[in-house]
Design a protein around this motif. Structure first.
Motif, PDB file in Angstrom:
ATOM      1  N   GLN A 127       0.852  -1.182   0.000  1.00  0.00           N
ATOM      2  CA  GLN A 127       0.000   0.000   0.000  1.00  0.00           C
ATOM      3  C   GLN A 127       0.896   1.242   0.000  1.00  0.00           C
ATOM      4  N   PRO A 128       0.807   2.081  -1.025  1.00  0.00           N
ATOM      5  CA  PRO A 128       1.771   3.177  -1.168  1.00  0.00           C
ATOM      6  C   PRO A 128       1.731   4.200  -0.046  1.00  0.00           C
ATOM      7  N   GLY A 129       0.566   4.457   0.541  1.00  0.00           N
ATOM      8  CA  GLY A 129       0.471   5.481   1.580  1.00  0.00           C
ATOM      9  C   GLY A 129       0.702   4.966   2.981  1.00  0.00           C
ATOM     10  N   ALA A 130       0.977   3.676   3.124  1.00  0.00           N
ATOM     11  CA  ALA A 130       1.132   3.054   4.440  1.00  0.00           C
ATOM     12  C   ALA A 130       2.607   2.833   4.752  1.00  0.00           C
ATOM     13  N   THR A 131       2.956   2.865   6.028  1.00  0.00           N
ATOM     14  CA  THR A 131       4.329   2.588   6.432  1.00  0.00           C
ATOM     15  C   THR A 131       4.639   1.102   6.277  1.00  0.00           C
ATOM     16  N   ALA A 132       5.921   0.781   6.402  1.00  0.00           N
ATOM     17  CA  ALA A 132       6.318  -0.624   6.340  1.00  0.00           C
ATOM     18  C   ALA A 132       5.595  -1.432   7.416  1.00  0.00           C
ATOM     19  N   THR A 133       5.523  -0.875   8.619  1.00  0.00           N
ATOM     20  CA  THR A 133       4.842  -1.589   9.705  1.00  0.00           C
ATOM     21  C   THR A 133       3.378  -1.826   9.384  1.00  0.00           C
ATOM     22  N   GLU A 134       2.709  -0.819   8.856  1.00  0.00           N
ATOM     23  CA  GLU A 134       1.295  -0.955   8.521  1.00  0.00           C
ATOM     24  C   GLU A 134       1.087  -1.977   7.405  1.00  0.00           C
ATOM     25  N   ASN A 135       1.970  -1.982   6.419  1.00  0.00           N
ATOM     26  CA  ASN A 135       1.870  -2.969   5.336  1.00  0.00           C
ATOM     27  C   ASN A 135       2.042  -4.381   5.874  1.00  0.00           C
ATOM     28  N   VAL A 136       2.991  -4.564   6.763  1.00  0.00           N
ATOM     29  CA  VAL A 136       3.229  -5.902   7.314  1.00  0.00           C
ATOM     30  C   VAL A 136       2.065  -6.323   8.205  1.00  0.00           C
ATOM     31  N   ALA A 137       1.558  -5.394   9.012  1.00  0.00           N
ATOM     32  CA  ALA A 137       0.435  -5.709   9.897  1.00  0.00           C
ATOM     33  C   ALA A 137      -0.792  -6.157   9.113  1.00  0.00           C
ATOM     34  N   ASP A 138      -0.917  -5.679   7.862  1.00  0.00           N
ATOM     35  CA  ASP A 138      -2.054  -6.091   7.025  1.00  0.00           C
ATOM     36  C   ASP A 138      -2.077  -7.599   6.804  1.00  0.00           C
TER      37      ASP A 138
ATOM     38  N   GLY B  94      -7.865 -12.514  13.150  1.00  0.00           N
ATOM     39  CA  GLY B  94      -8.503 -12.256  14.431  1.00  0.00           C
ATOM     40  C   GLY B  94      -7.575 -11.646  15.467  1.00  0.00           C
ATOM     41  N   VAL B  95      -6.359 -11.290  15.069  1.00  0.00           N
ATOM     42  CA  VAL B  95      -5.392 -10.679  15.987  1.00  0.00           C
ATOM     43  C   VAL B  95      -5.736  -9.199  16.172  1.00  0.00           C
ATOM     44  N   GLY B  96      -5.701  -8.714  17.409  1.00  0.00           N
ATOM     45  CA  GLY B  96      -6.018  -7.326  17.702  1.00  0.00           C
ATOM     46  C   GLY B  96      -4.991  -6.353  17.132  1.00  0.00           C
ATOM     47  N   ARG B  97      -5.392  -5.085  17.026  1.00  0.00           N
ATOM     48  CA  ARG B  97      -4.558  -4.075  16.377  1.00  0.00           C
ATOM     49  C   ARG B  97      -3.202  -3.913  17.056  1.00  0.00           C
TER      50      ARG B  97
END
Length: 240
Positions: free
Chosen positions: A94-105, A111-114
Protein backbone atom coordinates in the motif's frame (compact mmCIF):
# COMPACT_ATOMS: atom_id res chain seq x y z
CA UNK A 1 9.47 -36.01 7.58
CA UNK A 2 5.91 -34.75 7.52
CA UNK A 3 4.40 -33.63 4.20
CA UNK A 4 2.87 -30.16 4.53
CA UNK A 5 1.77 -30.15 0.90
CA UNK A 6 0.39 -32.96 -1.23
CA UNK A 7 -0.97 -32.76 -4.76
CA UNK A 8 -2.27 -36.00 -6.24
CA UNK A 9 -3.15 -36.27 -9.92
CA UNK A 10 -4.25 -32.62 -10.03
CA UNK A 11 -5.68 -31.19 -13.24
CA UNK A 12 -6.86 -27.69 -14.06
CA UNK A 13 -8.66 -26.74 -17.23
CA UNK A 14 -9.93 -23.41 -18.51
CA UNK A 15 -12.29 -24.27 -21.32
CA UNK A 16 -10.16 -26.15 -23.85
CA UNK A 17 -6.89 -25.16 -22.16
CA UNK A 18 -5.29 -27.84 -19.97
CA UNK A 19 -3.15 -25.79 -17.59
CA UNK A 20 -2.32 -28.72 -15.29
CA UNK A 21 -2.19 -32.34 -16.43
CA UNK A 22 -2.12 -34.89 -13.61
CA UNK A 23 0.35 -33.14 -11.31
CA UNK A 24 1.46 -35.07 -8.23
CA UNK A 25 3.85 -33.49 -5.73
CA UNK A 26 4.77 -33.80 -2.07
CA UNK A 27 6.71 -31.21 -0.09
CA UNK A 28 7.92 -31.99 3.43
CA UNK A 29 8.11 -29.56 6.32
CA UNK A 30 11.31 -27.53 6.17
CA UNK A 31 12.04 -28.01 2.47
CA UNK A 32 13.26 -25.28 0.12
CA UNK A 33 11.97 -26.04 -3.37
CA UNK A 34 12.24 -24.30 -6.74
CA UNK A 35 9.37 -24.85 -9.17
CA UNK A 36 10.82 -23.86 -12.51
CA UNK A 37 9.65 -23.75 -16.10
CA UNK A 38 9.05 -21.44 -19.05
CA UNK A 39 5.94 -19.31 -19.54
CA UNK A 40 2.94 -21.55 -20.10
CA UNK A 41 4.47 -24.51 -18.27
CA UNK A 42 1.78 -24.50 -15.57
CA UNK A 43 3.89 -23.29 -12.65
CA UNK A 44 1.76 -20.19 -11.98
CA UNK A 45 -1.43 -22.25 -12.14
CA UNK A 46 0.08 -24.70 -9.68
CA UNK A 47 0.96 -21.77 -7.41
CA UNK A 48 -2.68 -20.65 -7.46
CA UNK A 49 -3.85 -24.18 -6.65
CA UNK A 50 -1.30 -24.66 -3.87
CA UNK A 51 -2.18 -21.24 -2.48
CA UNK A 52 -5.90 -22.18 -2.58
CA UNK A 53 -6.60 -19.17 -4.78
CA UNK A 54 -8.02 -21.56 -7.38
CA UNK A 55 -9.59 -24.98 -7.07
CA UNK A 56 -8.41 -27.90 -9.18
CA UNK A 57 -10.66 -29.38 -11.84
CA UNK A 58 -9.84 -32.85 -10.53
CA UNK A 59 -7.39 -34.53 -8.17
CA UNK A 60 -6.71 -33.80 -4.49
CA UNK A 61 -4.82 -31.04 -2.70
CA UNK A 62 -3.83 -31.31 0.96
CA UNK A 63 -2.33 -28.37 2.87
CA UNK A 64 -1.09 -28.87 6.43
CA UNK A 65 -3.23 -31.99 6.69
CA UNK A 66 -6.41 -30.30 5.45
CA UNK A 67 -8.23 -31.62 2.39
CA UNK A 68 -8.76 -28.46 0.36
CA UNK A 69 -11.34 -30.03 -1.95
CA UNK A 70 -13.94 -30.37 0.81
CA UNK A 71 -13.55 -26.88 2.28
CA UNK A 72 -15.88 -23.90 1.90
CA UNK A 73 -14.61 -20.56 0.65
CA UNK A 74 -14.65 -19.20 4.21
CA UNK A 75 -12.66 -22.19 5.44
CA UNK A 76 -10.15 -21.71 2.63
CA UNK A 77 -9.71 -18.07 3.65
CA UNK A 78 -8.93 -19.21 7.19
CA UNK A 79 -6.52 -21.85 5.88
CA UNK A 80 -4.65 -19.20 3.87
CA UNK A 81 -4.51 -16.87 6.87
CA UNK A 82 -3.18 -19.59 9.16
CA UNK A 83 -0.85 -21.57 6.90
CA UNK A 84 0.13 -19.78 3.67
CA UNK A 85 2.28 -16.71 3.07
CA UNK A 86 2.57 -15.10 -0.36
CA UNK A 87 5.45 -13.10 -1.85
CA UNK A 88 4.94 -11.58 -5.30
CA UNK A 89 7.28 -10.19 -7.92
CA UNK A 90 5.91 -6.64 -7.71
CA UNK A 91 5.56 -6.38 -3.91
CA UNK A 92 1.88 -5.19 -3.82
CA UNK A 93 2.43 -2.76 -0.94
CA UNK A 94 0.00 0.00 0.00
CA UNK A 95 1.77 3.18 -1.17
CA UNK A 96 0.47 5.48 1.58
CA UNK A 97 1.13 3.05 4.44
CA UNK A 98 4.33 2.59 6.43
CA UNK A 99 6.32 -0.62 6.34
CA UNK A 100 4.84 -1.59 9.70
CA UNK A 101 1.30 -0.95 8.52
CA UNK A 102 1.87 -2.97 5.34
CA UNK A 103 3.23 -5.90 7.31
CA UNK A 104 0.43 -5.71 9.90
CA UNK A 105 -2.05 -6.09 7.02
CA UNK A 106 -0.88 -9.70 6.77
CA UNK A 107 -2.73 -10.38 10.02
CA UNK A 108 -6.02 -8.66 9.18
CA UNK A 109 -7.95 -11.91 8.70
CA UNK A 110 -6.48 -13.82 11.63
CA UNK A 111 -8.50 -12.26 14.43
CA UNK A 112 -5.39 -10.68 15.99
CA UNK A 113 -6.02 -7.33 17.70
CA UNK A 114 -4.56 -4.08 16.38
CA UNK A 115 -1.92 -3.64 19.08
CA UNK A 116 -0.68 -7.20 18.68
CA UNK A 117 -0.66 -6.83 14.88
CA UNK A 118 1.61 -3.81 15.24
CA UNK A 119 3.95 -5.60 17.65
CA UNK A 120 4.25 -8.67 15.46
CA UNK A 121 4.77 -6.50 12.36
CA UNK A 122 7.70 -4.74 14.01
CA UNK A 123 9.15 -8.13 15.00
CA UNK A 124 8.76 -9.45 11.43
CA UNK A 125 10.51 -6.39 10.00
CA UNK A 126 13.36 -7.06 12.41
CA UNK A 127 13.60 -10.63 11.10
CA UNK A 128 14.13 -9.37 7.55
CA UNK A 129 16.64 -6.70 8.59
CA UNK A 130 14.33 -3.69 8.27
CA UNK A 131 13.63 -2.77 11.86
CA UNK A 132 15.23 0.63 11.24
CA UNK A 133 12.86 1.33 8.31
CA UNK A 134 9.61 0.46 10.06
CA UNK A 135 8.13 3.96 9.66
CA UNK A 136 9.10 4.44 6.01
CA UNK A 137 6.59 4.30 3.14
CA UNK A 138 7.26 2.22 0.00
CA UNK A 139 8.36 5.28 -2.02
CA UNK A 140 11.08 5.84 0.58
CA UNK A 141 12.45 2.31 0.17
CA UNK A 142 14.58 0.64 -2.49
CA UNK A 143 13.20 -2.25 -4.53
CA UNK A 144 15.08 -4.76 -2.40
CA UNK A 145 13.75 -3.16 0.78
CA UNK A 146 10.20 -3.21 -0.57
CA UNK A 147 10.54 -6.93 -1.26
CA UNK A 148 11.80 -7.43 2.30
CA UNK A 149 8.68 -5.67 3.57
CA UNK A 150 6.59 -7.99 1.39
CA UNK A 151 8.39 -11.01 2.83
CA UNK A 152 7.87 -9.71 6.37
CA UNK A 153 4.14 -9.38 5.59
CA UNK A 154 4.12 -12.97 4.33
CA UNK A 155 5.84 -14.40 7.42
CA UNK A 156 4.22 -12.24 10.12
CA UNK A 157 1.61 -14.96 10.71
CA UNK A 158 4.24 -17.74 10.91
CA UNK A 159 2.86 -19.62 7.88
CA UNK A 160 3.39 -23.31 7.32
CA UNK A 161 4.32 -22.64 3.69
CA UNK A 162 5.82 -19.54 2.08
CA UNK A 163 5.03 -19.22 -1.64
CA UNK A 164 7.41 -16.87 -3.45
CA UNK A 165 6.35 -16.07 -7.02
CA UNK A 166 9.35 -14.73 -9.00
CA UNK A 167 10.61 -12.97 -5.83
CA UNK A 168 13.75 -11.60 -7.53
CA UNK A 169 12.20 -10.85 -10.93
CA UNK A 170 11.81 -7.08 -10.39
CA UNK A 171 15.17 -6.59 -8.68
CA UNK A 172 18.75 -5.94 -9.76
CA UNK A 173 21.29 -8.73 -9.35
CA UNK A 174 22.63 -7.65 -5.96
CA UNK A 175 19.17 -7.07 -4.45
CA UNK A 176 17.93 -10.37 -5.88
CA UNK A 177 20.84 -12.25 -4.35
CA UNK A 178 20.11 -10.64 -0.97
CA UNK A 179 16.44 -11.68 -1.17
CA UNK A 180 17.44 -15.24 -2.04
CA UNK A 181 19.80 -15.29 0.96
CA UNK A 182 16.92 -14.09 3.14
CA UNK A 183 14.66 -16.90 1.89
CA UNK A 184 17.44 -19.37 2.72
CA UNK A 185 17.70 -17.90 6.22
CA UNK A 186 13.96 -18.21 6.76
CA UNK A 187 14.10 -21.79 5.54
CA UNK A 188 16.99 -22.56 7.88
CA UNK A 189 14.75 -21.27 10.67
CA UNK A 190 12.11 -23.88 9.80
CA UNK A 191 9.89 -22.20 7.19
CA UNK A 192 8.92 -24.37 4.21
CA UNK A 193 9.56 -22.31 1.06
CA UNK A 194 8.42 -22.82 -2.54
CA UNK A 195 10.02 -20.47 -5.06
CA UNK A 196 8.21 -20.22 -8.39
CA UNK A 197 10.65 -19.02 -11.04
CA UNK A 198 11.83 -19.13 -14.63
CA UNK A 199 15.36 -18.20 -13.48
CA UNK A 200 17.48 -21.27 -14.21
CA UNK A 201 20.45 -20.23 -12.08
CA UNK A 202 18.23 -19.44 -9.12
CA UNK A 203 16.51 -22.82 -9.41
CA UNK A 204 19.80 -24.69 -9.70
CA UNK A 205 21.07 -23.02 -6.50
CA UNK A 206 18.26 -24.43 -4.35
CA UNK A 207 18.26 -27.89 -2.74
CA UNK A 208 15.33 -29.28 -4.73
CA UNK A 209 14.10 -28.43 -8.22
CA UNK A 210 10.73 -29.36 -9.73
CA UNK A 211 10.71 -28.73 -13.46
CA UNK A 212 7.38 -28.19 -15.20
CA UNK A 213 6.50 -28.26 -18.87
CA UNK A 214 3.14 -28.34 -20.65
CA UNK A 215 1.22 -28.52 -17.38
CA UNK A 216 3.05 -31.53 -15.98
CA UNK A 217 6.00 -32.25 -13.70
CA UNK A 218 8.81 -33.29 -16.02
CA UNK A 219 11.60 -33.70 -13.48
CA UNK A 220 11.81 -33.62 -9.70
CA UNK A 221 15.25 -33.79 -8.12
CA UNK A 222 13.67 -34.66 -4.77
CA UNK A 223 12.10 -37.94 -5.86
CA UNK A 224 15.18 -39.85 -6.87
CA UNK A 225 13.79 -40.01 -10.41
CA UNK A 226 14.89 -36.56 -11.52
CA UNK A 227 18.21 -34.88 -12.19
CA UNK A 228 20.72 -33.25 -9.88
CA UNK A 229 20.87 -29.46 -9.86
CA UNK A 230 23.46 -29.01 -12.62
CA UNK A 231 21.88 -31.59 -14.90
CA UNK A 232 18.42 -30.17 -14.31
CA UNK A 233 19.59 -26.66 -15.20
CA UNK A 234 21.02 -28.03 -18.44
CA UNK A 235 17.80 -29.92 -19.14
CA UNK A 236 15.79 -26.75 -18.70
CA UNK A 237 17.98 -25.12 -21.33
CA UNK A 238 17.35 -28.06 -23.62
CA UNK A 239 21.00 -29.15 -23.48
CA UNK A 240 21.67 -32.82 -22.90
Amino acid sequence: MTAVLRLHDVTKTYGDVHALRGVSLEVDAGELVAVVGPSGSGKSTMLNVVGTLDRPTSGTVTIAGADVDTMSDDDLSMLRADHIGFVFQHFHLQPGATATENVADGLLYTGVGRRQRHRRAVEALGRVGLGHRADHRPDQLSGGEQQRVAIARAIVGDPTILLADEPTGALDTASGAAILDLLRELNAGGTTVLVITHDLELAASLPRQVRMRDGAVQDDSGTGNGSDAATLASAIRGVR
